[in-house]
Design a protein around this motif. Structure first.
Motif, short mmCIF file in Angstrom:
data_model
loop_
_atom_site.label_atom_id
_atom_site.label_comp_id
_atom_site.label_asym_id
_atom_site.label_seq_id
_atom_site.Cartn_x
_atom_site.Cartn_y
_atom_site.Cartn_z
N VAL A 165 0.86 -1.18 0.00
CA VAL A 165 0.00 0.00 0.00
C VAL A 165 0.90 1.23 0.00
N GLU A 166 0.42 2.30 -0.63
CA GLU A 166 1.17 3.55 -0.67
C GLU A 166 0.83 4.38 0.57
N VAL A 167 1.87 4.87 1.24
CA VAL A 167 1.72 5.61 2.50
C VAL A 167 2.32 7.00 2.32
N PRO A 168 1.60 8.06 2.70
CA PRO A 168 2.09 9.43 2.44
C PRO A 168 3.10 9.93 3.47
N THR A 169 4.21 9.19 3.64
CA THR A 169 5.33 9.65 4.46
C THR A 169 6.63 9.15 3.83
N ASN A 170 7.74 9.70 4.28
CA ASN A 170 9.05 9.31 3.80
C ASN A 170 9.34 7.84 4.12
N TRP A 171 10.12 7.21 3.27
CA TRP A 171 10.37 5.78 3.36
C TRP A 171 11.18 5.35 4.58
N VAL A 172 12.09 6.21 5.06
CA VAL A 172 12.98 5.79 6.14
C VAL A 172 12.22 5.59 7.44
N GLN A 173 11.15 6.35 7.65
CA GLN A 173 10.34 6.17 8.86
C GLN A 173 9.86 4.72 8.98
N ALA A 174 9.45 4.15 7.86
CA ALA A 174 8.96 2.78 7.87
C ALA A 174 10.09 1.77 8.00
N VAL A 175 11.23 2.03 7.36
CA VAL A 175 12.36 1.11 7.48
C VAL A 175 12.83 1.04 8.93
N GLU A 176 12.89 2.19 9.58
CA GLU A 176 13.29 2.22 11.00
C GLU A 176 12.34 1.38 11.85
N ALA A 177 11.05 1.50 11.58
CA ALA A 177 10.06 0.77 12.40
C ALA A 177 10.21 -0.74 12.27
N SER A 178 10.65 -1.20 11.09
CA SER A 178 10.79 -2.65 10.91
C SER A 178 11.85 -3.24 11.83
N MET A 179 12.80 -2.42 12.29
CA MET A 179 13.85 -2.88 13.18
C MET A 179 13.68 -2.40 14.61
N ASP A 180 12.57 -1.78 14.92
CA ASP A 180 12.32 -1.22 16.25
C ASP A 180 11.55 -2.24 17.08
N SER A 181 12.28 -3.11 17.77
CA SER A 181 11.63 -4.21 18.50
C SER A 181 10.84 -3.73 19.71
N SER A 182 11.27 -2.63 20.35
CA SER A 182 10.62 -2.25 21.61
C SER A 182 9.24 -1.65 21.41
N HIS A 183 8.88 -1.27 20.18
CA HIS A 183 7.54 -0.71 19.98
C HIS A 183 6.48 -1.81 19.86
N VAL A 184 6.91 -3.04 19.61
CA VAL A 184 5.96 -4.10 19.30
C VAL A 184 5.04 -4.39 20.48
N GLY A 185 5.62 -4.47 21.68
CA GLY A 185 4.82 -4.79 22.85
C GLY A 185 3.88 -3.69 23.28
N VAL A 186 4.10 -2.47 22.79
CA VAL A 186 3.25 -1.33 23.14
C VAL A 186 2.24 -1.07 22.02
N LEU A 187 2.73 -0.69 20.86
CA LEU A 187 1.85 -0.33 19.75
C LEU A 187 1.01 -1.53 19.29
N HIS A 188 1.62 -2.70 19.25
CA HIS A 188 0.94 -3.87 18.69
C HIS A 188 0.44 -4.84 19.77
N GLU A 189 0.26 -4.35 20.98
CA GLU A 189 -0.18 -5.25 22.06
C GLU A 189 -1.47 -5.97 21.70
N SER A 190 -2.47 -5.25 21.26
CA SER A 190 -3.77 -5.88 20.99
C SER A 190 -3.74 -6.72 19.72
N THR A 191 -3.10 -6.23 18.66
CA THR A 191 -3.07 -7.02 17.44
C THR A 191 -2.23 -8.27 17.63
#
Length: 412
Positions: A165-191
């Motif tokens: 899907v096309e997302v209206p933000t710069n690409w590096v923001q998303a690349v960083e998130a793919s390697m950000d392990s500590s956000h998973v337990g917070v942002l993705h707790e319910s999913t």
């Protein structure tokens, strides 16, 4: 230390001769469109990469072409072209281009039409179809870079799914998130709970929010272990891989389970295309939250609201226990965070912590590659003699406290 404005510009910009964009264009194959999106003699698909528009199509014989969007004659869009008899025919004057990008017919030219067509200059781009994706090399020269033989590449189609899907933000923001392990337990707790179930090992991430990290440089980028303490002197280890310039290979939820590759390709400076390749090397994938998609070109869904509407966050659902209010998909939660950072995230103002080591390594590798390119060199990680993309295998599991997490990977 926060990033300088100059480094932030070098890291993020890809248009109009920006070094990062030119480095990617020359030294990497770029995913352009899912294979399933292109039908023989079907409608062309507009593909925008690094600030330039292209058209992708599948010819009558099944071969795929990616050509510059504008017809070389009078520069109208080939999105409107007829796809017939192994080529795109412009509906303005009838010029026809084959899958290699060469003009093969110019019916309004008097005289030796074949000779005339040979003299017409067009953008001719190397294309490969692998792993459920159409890939393109946009660089100059006769020899393309090493193809990314990632672990999902040659699996049977029933073992993987591809969505984007096309997302209206710069690409590096998303690349960083793919390697950000500590956000998973917070942002993705319910999913995580919805998709994994209460007894799955991944649920440990929602309890132990501050993992310890250990890193290893690899010829393709790096891998790291996110280590979380458990009861009974045990440690939950998740070993993920970052593969230059944008692949985050995430470990499966359990042994023999499916793996996901998240990657985000730059559409232009302020837009990226988020890709999700979900695959299982051990057995057919079946129906998953990733494979059950209604539209491989527009999935997962973007947040449904504007910034003024908190991007459509459902506060009523949060009152009932959902962690974020973005119930649509794990990807939707990530997209909301990227949108909240703005079109191009200003890293000069951030205040980082111990959990951000993997993100910092992503930035460092990208900046190093851009600077090597600016110095006239081939980036080291684009053509290392030891480069073997197939070894970027991510795993997770439980080990004894004090044991080496590499025992999980050595068995793979």
């Amino acid at each position: 230390m926060a990033m300088t404005r100059e480094d932030n510009e070098l890291l993020t910009r890809v248009e109009n001769g920006a070094p990062m964009g030119d480095m990617i264009r020359q030294h990497y194959w770029i995913p352009a469109v899912p294979s399933a999106k292109l039908v023989a003699d079907g409608a062309p698909v507009l593909v925008r990469l690094l600030g330039t528009n292209y058209v992708a199509f599948r010819a009558t014989d099944g071969h795929v072409g990616i050509v510059d969007e504008l017809c070389p004659h009078r520069r109208t869009s080939l999105m409107m072209a007829r796809n017939e008899n192994n080529g795109l025919r412009c509906i303005f004057h009838g010029w026809k281009m084959d899958a290699t990008g060469a003009v093969v017919e110019a019916p309004n030219q008097v005289g030796d039409q074949a000779q005339f067509c040979k003299r017409v200059k067009t953008g001719q781009h190397r294309v490969e179809e692998r792993g459920g994706l159409i890939w393109v090399w946009l660089g100059k020269g006769e020899t393309p870079p090493r193809f990314p033989e990632l672990p999902f590449m040659d699996l049977p189609p029933e073992h993987r799914s591809v969505t984007s899907v096309e997302v209206p933000t710069n690409w590096v923001q998303a690349v960083e998130a793919s390697m950000d392990s500590s956000h998973v337990g917070v942002l993705h707790e319910s999913t995580t709970q919805i998709t994994a179930g209460g007894g799955n090992e991944r649920m440990i991430m929602t309890k132990a929010l501050a993992p310890r990290f250990e890193f290893e440089d690899r010829p393709y980028g790096y891998r790291y272990a996110a280590l979380r303490d458990m009861p009974d002197e045990k440690v939950y280890a998740r070993v993920n891989n970052f593969v230059m310039p944008w692949y985050g290979i995430i470990c499966p939820p359990d042994a023999k389970g499916p793996t996901t590759v998240f990657f985000s390709t730059p559409v232009d400076d302020v837009t990226h295309r988020a890709w999700f390749v979900h695959y299982n090397p051990h057995r057919p994938l079946g129906m998953t939250i990733m494979s059950a998609t209604p539209d491989v070109w527009n999935f997962p869904p973007l947040p449904p609201g504007t910034r003024e509407e908190s991007f459509g966050q459902n506060r009523d659902l949060m009152k009932r226990g959902h962690a974020t209010g973005f119930y649509q998909h794990l990807g939707t939660e990530d997209f909301a965070m990227f949108l909240g950072q703005g079109p191009i995230y200003d890293r000069t103002q951030e205040q980082l912590c111990s959990a951000d080591g993997a993100v910092l390594r992503v930035r460092a590798l990208l900046l190093k590659a851009a600077r090597e390119f600016m110095a006239g060199k081939t980036p080291a990680l684009a053509d290392s003699p030891e480069l073997d993309y197939s070894k970027a295998v991510s795993v997770g599991g439980v080990v004894e406290a004090g044991a080496d997490w590499r025992t999980l990977t050595d068995a793979k």
